[in-house]
Design an enzyme around this catalytic site. Structure first.
Site, mmCIF file in Angstrom:
data_model
loop_
_atom_site.group_PDB
_atom_site.id
_atom_site.type_symbol
_atom_site.label_atom_id
_atom_site.label_comp_id
_atom_site.label_asym_id
_atom_site.label_seq_id
_atom_site.Cartn_x
_atom_site.Cartn_y
_atom_site.Cartn_z
ATOM 1 N N GLY A 62 0.783 -1.217 0.000
ATOM 2 C CA GLY A 62 0.000 0.000 0.000
ATOM 3 C C GLY A 62 0.819 1.273 0.000
ATOM 4 N N TYR B 86 -12.364 2.025 14.595
ATOM 5 C CA TYR B 86 -11.346 2.456 13.635
ATOM 6 C C TYR B 86 -11.207 3.980 13.659
ATOM 7 C CZ TYR B 86 -8.893 3.195 9.203
ATOM 8 O OH TYR B 86 -7.985 3.599 8.254
#
Length: 305
Positions: free
Chosen positions: A20, A170
């Site tokens: 990523g 999150y």
């Protein structure tokens, strides 16, 4: 595409460097002349990523080292190795896990996202600060997320033991990243440190982050495939890595500045405003920092610098 300024002579740690935005950042920093320590949970994946980078950047100065941000002992071991090897100029807190549908805990008993996205990087930052402060232009660049802009810190149940909500947990972990970076910037200003603490978010960048967390609770045959299409605008990792690269390497960046895509989810990098979620009074970030110090047994700021 953003051109990373010359990084020759700078030693940089990138967490989550094997995939990523971490992989893309590592490649472009190495191409700009930096010596990069690739902090990865899987050394095998790290070695494969290093070879992939060297295929396009043959002279890349890369070193793979294991760090599991969900294990504070691993964080300490990694930091000890980095500190023993000499100067350090930049730390990029990039690694993370996103929204597993089931509540998991780290090795130390913390909710997985709060532990690996925030407490692990928090401890790492504090352990490496003495070395970062030795140079003339140390920098800590921390990756947050747009979800932090609507999040809150659940001080009454930081570990989500009462009712786990994946996206809320999150969001809390990424807001905690924002608050950590802002508090570090505040302390650096007060003490006159030659250190800049900066922030970034990648917008909606197509990486495995969106599915890796969800697949933690699934068997291999039920695992979700990588994100291919979405109704929302999205961008590739080359564009998505630019905010954190800008925060970590651009010479014009000022203390505590925050960077993200121009069109919110996509586009070239621009400086953006600190969200209201992180501006809940003068003691908000300070309080979280104190809690994190206790949870991780990190060095106290008054003992550093």
């Amino acid at each position: 595409m953003y051109q990373v300024p010359d990084q020759t002579g700078r030693r940089i740690v990138v967490t989550g460097a094997n995939s990523g935005t971490g992989l893309e950042s590592t490649k472009r920093l190495a191409a700009a002349g930096a010596s990069v320590i690739m902090g990865v949970r899987s050394p095998e994946k790290g070695e494969a990523a290093r070879e992939a980078i060297r295929a396009s950047v043959p002279n890349a100065q890369l070193e793979v080292r294991r760090i599991d941000l969900a294990n504070l002992a691993s964080v300490r071991e990694f930091a000890e190795g980095v500190l023993a090897d000499g100067p350090l100029d930049t730390l990029i807190n990039n690694a993370g896990v996103m929204a597993p549908p089931t509540r998991f805990e780290t090795t130390d008993g913390f909710e997985l996202q709060f532990g690996s996205n925030f407490l692990g990087p928090f401890l790492l930052t504090n352990l490496l600060l003495p070395r970062l402060l030795e140079g003339p232009a140390g920098r800590v660049a921390t990756m947050s997320s747009l979800v932090a802009h609507r999040a809150r810190i659940n001080f009454g149940d930081l570990q989500w033991r009462q009712k786990y909500r994946p996206q809320a947990a999150y969001g809390q972990s990424k807001l905690a990243n924002l608050l950590m970076a802002l508090q570090l910037a505040h302390v650096a200003r007060i003490r006159g440190w030659h250190l800049r603490s900066t922030l970034a978010h990648p917008g909606f960048t197509r990486t495995n982050l969106q599915v890796a967390g969800g697949n933690l609770a699934r068997s291999p045959q039920d695992a979700r495939p990588p994100v291919q299409r979405t109704l929302l605008p999205s961008q590739d990792v080359a564009q998505g890595a630019e905010p954190i690269l800008f925060a970590a390497a651009d010479s014009g960046v000022q203390q505590g500045e925050y960077f993200g895509p121009k069109r919110v989810l996509t586009g070239p990098t621009k400086r953006i405003a600190i969200p209201r979620s992180a501006l809940q009074g003068p003691d908000y970030a300070k309080s979280l920092w104190a809690v994190a110090e206790d949870l991780t047994n990190a060095p106290r700021l008054h003992e550093i610098g």
